[in-house]
Design a protein around this motif. Sequence first.
Motif, short mmCIF file in Angstrom:
data_model
loop_
_atom_site.label_atom_id
_atom_site.label_comp_id
_atom_site.label_asym_id
_atom_site.label_seq_id
_atom_site.Cartn_x
_atom_site.Cartn_y
_atom_site.Cartn_z
N GLU A 16 11.83 12.41 29.87
CA GLU A 16 12.57 11.19 29.57
C GLU A 16 14.06 11.44 29.33
O GLU A 16 14.91 10.70 29.84
N GLY A 17 14.38 12.46 28.56
CA GLY A 17 15.78 12.75 28.24
C GLY A 17 16.58 13.14 29.46
O GLY A 17 17.73 12.71 29.65
N ARG A 18 16.00 13.97 30.32
CA ARG A 18 16.71 14.39 31.53
C ARG A 18 16.88 13.23 32.50
O ARG A 18 17.92 13.10 33.14
N LEU A 19 15.88 12.38 32.61
CA LEU A 19 15.99 11.22 33.49
C LEU A 19 17.06 10.26 32.96
O LEU A 19 17.84 9.70 33.74
N VAL A 26 24.61 8.67 37.28
CA VAL A 26 24.64 7.79 38.44
C VAL A 26 25.46 6.54 38.13
O VAL A 26 26.29 6.10 38.94
N GLU A 27 25.26 5.96 36.94
CA GLU A 27 26.02 4.77 36.54
C GLU A 27 27.51 5.07 36.45
O GLU A 27 28.34 4.22 36.79
N ALA A 28 27.86 6.27 36.02
CA ALA A 28 29.27 6.64 35.88
C ALA A 28 29.96 6.75 37.23
O ALA A 28 31.17 6.52 37.33
N ILE A 33 31.42 11.18 33.63
CA ILE A 33 31.36 10.87 32.20
C ILE A 33 31.38 12.19 31.43
O ILE A 33 30.78 13.17 31.86
N ALA A 34 32.09 12.21 30.34
CA ALA A 34 32.18 13.42 29.53
C ALA A 34 30.82 13.73 28.88
O ALA A 34 30.08 12.81 28.50
N ALA A 35 30.51 15.00 28.76
CA ALA A 35 29.24 15.41 28.18
C ALA A 35 29.08 14.89 26.75
O ALA A 35 28.00 14.47 26.35
N GLY A 36 30.15 14.92 25.99
CA GLY A 36 30.09 14.41 24.61
C GLY A 36 29.76 12.93 24.56
O GLY A 36 29.01 12.48 23.69
#
Length: 57
Positions: A16-19, A26-28, A33-36
């Motif tokens: 779930e977390g990886r998905l 994909v949305e970004a 998008i920054a990892a933080g």
Amino acid sequence: MELNQAVPVLSALAHEGRLSALRLLVEAGPEGIAAGEMARRLGVPANTLSASLALCS
């Protein structure tokens, strides 16, 4: 992508977390998008997100 490459990748995305992380990427879109920011939006520690992303690469 060859079948022997696709199976481990798809298996990694079964978490779930990886998905959720993939969906954010994909949305970004191309700007990314920054990892933080990803960790904040997902409500996970940065090191957990890093480990999840490493499994998908």
